[in-house]
Write a protein that holds these residues in place. Structure first.
Motif, mmCIF file in Angstrom:
data_model
loop_
_atom_site.group_PDB
_atom_site.id
_atom_site.type_symbol
_atom_site.label_atom_id
_atom_site.label_comp_id
_atom_site.label_asym_id
_atom_site.label_seq_id
_atom_site.Cartn_x
_atom_site.Cartn_y
_atom_site.Cartn_z
ATOM 1 N N GLN A 79 10.517 51.100 3.133
ATOM 2 C CA GLN A 79 10.851 49.870 2.429
ATOM 3 C C GLN A 79 11.622 50.188 1.157
ATOM 4 O O GLN A 79 11.546 51.295 0.613
ATOM 5 C CB GLN A 79 9.581 49.085 2.071
ATOM 6 C CG GLN A 79 8.769 48.610 3.246
ATOM 7 C CD GLN A 79 7.836 49.670 3.774
ATOM 8 O OE1 GLN A 79 7.274 50.453 3.002
ATOM 9 N NE2 GLN A 79 7.665 49.716 5.081
ATOM 10 N N ASN A 98 12.362 44.838 1.508
ATOM 11 C CA ASN A 98 12.794 44.807 2.905
ATOM 12 C C ASN A 98 12.468 46.125 3.584
ATOM 13 O O ASN A 98 12.298 47.158 2.925
ATOM 14 C CB ASN A 98 14.313 44.562 2.996
ATOM 15 C CG ASN A 98 15.115 45.695 2.386
ATOM 16 O OD1 ASN A 98 15.231 45.789 1.172
ATOM 17 N ND2 ASN A 98 15.667 46.558 3.216
ATOM 18 N N ASP A 99 12.367 46.087 4.911
ATOM 19 C CA ASP A 99 12.345 47.329 5.681
ATOM 20 C C ASP A 99 13.771 47.857 5.746
ATOM 21 O O ASP A 99 14.736 47.082 5.776
ATOM 22 C CB ASP A 99 11.827 47.081 7.100
ATOM 23 C CG ASP A 99 10.315 46.941 7.141
ATOM 24 O OD1 ASP A 99 9.650 47.513 6.264
ATOM 25 O OD2 ASP A 99 9.807 46.255 8.039
ATOM 26 N N ILE A 135 22.149 43.414 8.720
ATOM 27 C CA ILE A 135 20.869 42.763 8.458
ATOM 28 C C ILE A 135 20.329 42.165 9.748
ATOM 29 O O ILE A 135 21.069 41.951 10.703
ATOM 30 C CB ILE A 135 21.001 41.675 7.377
ATOM 31 C CG1 ILE A 135 21.984 40.590 7.823
ATOM 32 C CG2 ILE A 135 21.429 42.288 6.053
ATOM 33 C CD1 ILE A 135 22.100 39.416 6.841
ATOM 34 N N PHE A 139 16.468 38.175 7.871
ATOM 35 C CA PHE A 139 17.116 38.309 6.569
ATOM 36 C C PHE A 139 18.186 37.236 6.427
ATOM 37 O O PHE A 139 18.282 36.549 5.400
ATOM 38 C CB PHE A 139 17.731 39.709 6.435
ATOM 39 C CG PHE A 139 18.137 40.072 5.029
ATOM 40 C CD1 PHE A 139 19.180 39.407 4.389
ATOM 41 C CD2 PHE A 139 17.499 41.092 4.347
ATOM 42 C CE1 PHE A 139 19.562 39.738 3.097
ATOM 43 C CE2 PHE A 139 17.863 41.436 3.053
ATOM 44 C CZ PHE A 139 18.899 40.762 2.423
ATOM 45 N N HIS A 179 15.754 40.384 15.282
ATOM 46 C CA HIS A 179 14.615 40.915 14.533
ATOM 47 C C HIS A 179 13.801 41.869 15.388
ATOM 48 O O HIS A 179 13.565 41.622 16.571
ATOM 49 C CB HIS A 179 13.727 39.756 14.057
ATOM 50 C CG HIS A 179 12.512 40.183 13.309
ATOM 51 N ND1 HIS A 179 12.573 40.830 12.101
ATOM 52 C CD2 HIS A 179 11.184 40.074 13.612
ATOM 53 C CE1 HIS A 179 11.342 41.082 11.678
ATOM 54 N NE2 HIS A 179 10.488 40.639 12.570
ATOM 55 N N ARG A 190 8.841 42.872 7.821
ATOM 56 C CA ARG A 190 9.649 42.296 6.753
ATOM 57 C C ARG A 190 11.064 42.046 7.260
ATOM 58 O O ARG A 190 11.440 42.472 8.343
ATOM 59 C CB ARG A 190 9.696 43.253 5.567
ATOM 60 C CG ARG A 190 8.343 43.547 4.932
ATOM 61 C CD ARG A 190 8.501 44.614 3.868
ATOM 62 N NE ARG A 190 7.239 44.916 3.208
ATOM 63 C CZ ARG A 190 6.349 45.784 3.683
ATOM 64 N NH1 ARG A 190 6.591 46.433 4.812
ATOM 65 N NH2 ARG A 190 5.225 46.006 3.034
ATOM 66 N N VAL A 191 11.849 41.373 6.429
ATOM 67 C CA VAL A 191 13.273 41.309 6.736
ATOM 68 C C VAL A 191 13.792 42.741 6.730
ATOM 69 O O VAL A 191 13.284 43.608 6.012
ATOM 70 C CB VAL A 191 14.018 40.449 5.705
ATOM 71 C CG1 VAL A 191 13.522 39.023 5.745
ATOM 72 C CG2 VAL A 191 13.896 41.016 4.294
ATOM 73 N N GLU A 192 14.811 43.012 7.553
ATOM 74 C CA GLU A 192 15.251 44.401 7.700
ATOM 75 C C GLU A 192 16.737 44.560 7.440
ATOM 76 O O GLU A 192 17.551 43.692 7.770
ATOM 77 C CB GLU A 192 14.926 44.936 9.098
ATOM 78 C CG GLU A 192 15.295 46.400 9.275
ATOM 79 C CD GLU A 192 14.448 47.120 10.298
ATOM 80 O OE1 GLU A 192 14.384 48.358 10.239
ATOM 81 O OE2 GLU A 192 13.856 46.436 11.150
#
Length: 225
Positions: A79, A98-99, A135, A139, A179, A190-192
């Motif tokens: 992260q 974020n990841d 992204i 995200f 995702h 998380r969002v990546e």
């Protein structure tokens, strides 16, 4: 007992119907860690992994080959804090997280991760090229709702600037992918953000190879490469 069994079966059915965001069928993974003393220079690491990818992709029976740090569903995630251009910058300690994964160009194809918008990385996205990122859809939906995220800029590691050093640079979004549930199909991630391995090189990488037929020969091909 009947109620408990019913709930367990329903949960199992929901897990089966839940997609992890990757297609692991026929994919074999192998971890590689280069000796730090021998590969202390980023240029050496870039050359090594580029040659490995070229050899793997030219191996008979290999449909696609890529690499990532870290690997989805491994239980290990990396992260970093981030900031999005156009939004007020949060106070230190309150940055969103974020990841993040460093990946090679063919990683998304190998893992069955779908490109939804824009483009994936190429080998030209190296240390001499503008800094770019891809992204995931979560995200994009969270930070760019009803907008086109391509061309927008984000700053990674924004909440931890090095003392006395240069501030983290802005990177430009060039693509959006589906995702991926990094920590298991029953847990949301998380969002990546993905960055090109050639722009953020490490000594370690997990190689992934997708075979056309029997995957049993993949291990030997990866060791030879």
């Amino acid at each position: 007992l009947l109620v408990g069994a019913g709930l367990m079966l329903r949960s199992f059915a929901e897990l089966q119907a839940s997609s992890p965001g990757v297609d692991p069928a026929g994919v074999v993974a192998a971890g590689v860690t280069l000796p730090g003393a021998r590969y202390s220079d980023e240029a050496q690491r870039r050359l090594f992994y580029r040659r490995v990818m070229d050899r793997l992709e030219s191996t008979p029976g290999v449909e696609a080959a890529g690499g990532s740090t870290p690997l989805p569903l491994s239980g290990n995630g990396w992260q970093t804090s981030f900031a999005v251009e156009g939004y007020p910058e949060p106070e230190i300690g309150k940055f969103p997280v974020n990841d993040i994964a460093r990946v090679t160009p063919n990683y998304f194809r190998t893992m069955g991760i779908r490109l939804l918008r824009g483009r994936v990385f190429t080998w030209r996205d190296d240390e001499n090229a503008p800094l770019v990122a891809i992204i995931d859809e979560t995200f994009a939906d969270t930070w760019f709702p009803n907008q086109d995220p391509i061309g927008r800029r984000i700053k990674l590691n924004a909440g931890h600037p090095p003392p006395g050093g240069p501030l983290p640079p802005w990177v430009t979004v060039i693509g959006v992918v589906n995702h991926v549930k990094n920590y298991g199909i029953d847990q949301e991630s998380r969002v990546e953000v993905y960055v090109p391995f050639m722009q953020s090189t490490l000594t370690q990488m997990t190689l992934v190879v997708k075979m056309r037929g029997d995957a049993a020969s993949a291990g030997q091909a990866m060791r030879q490469a």
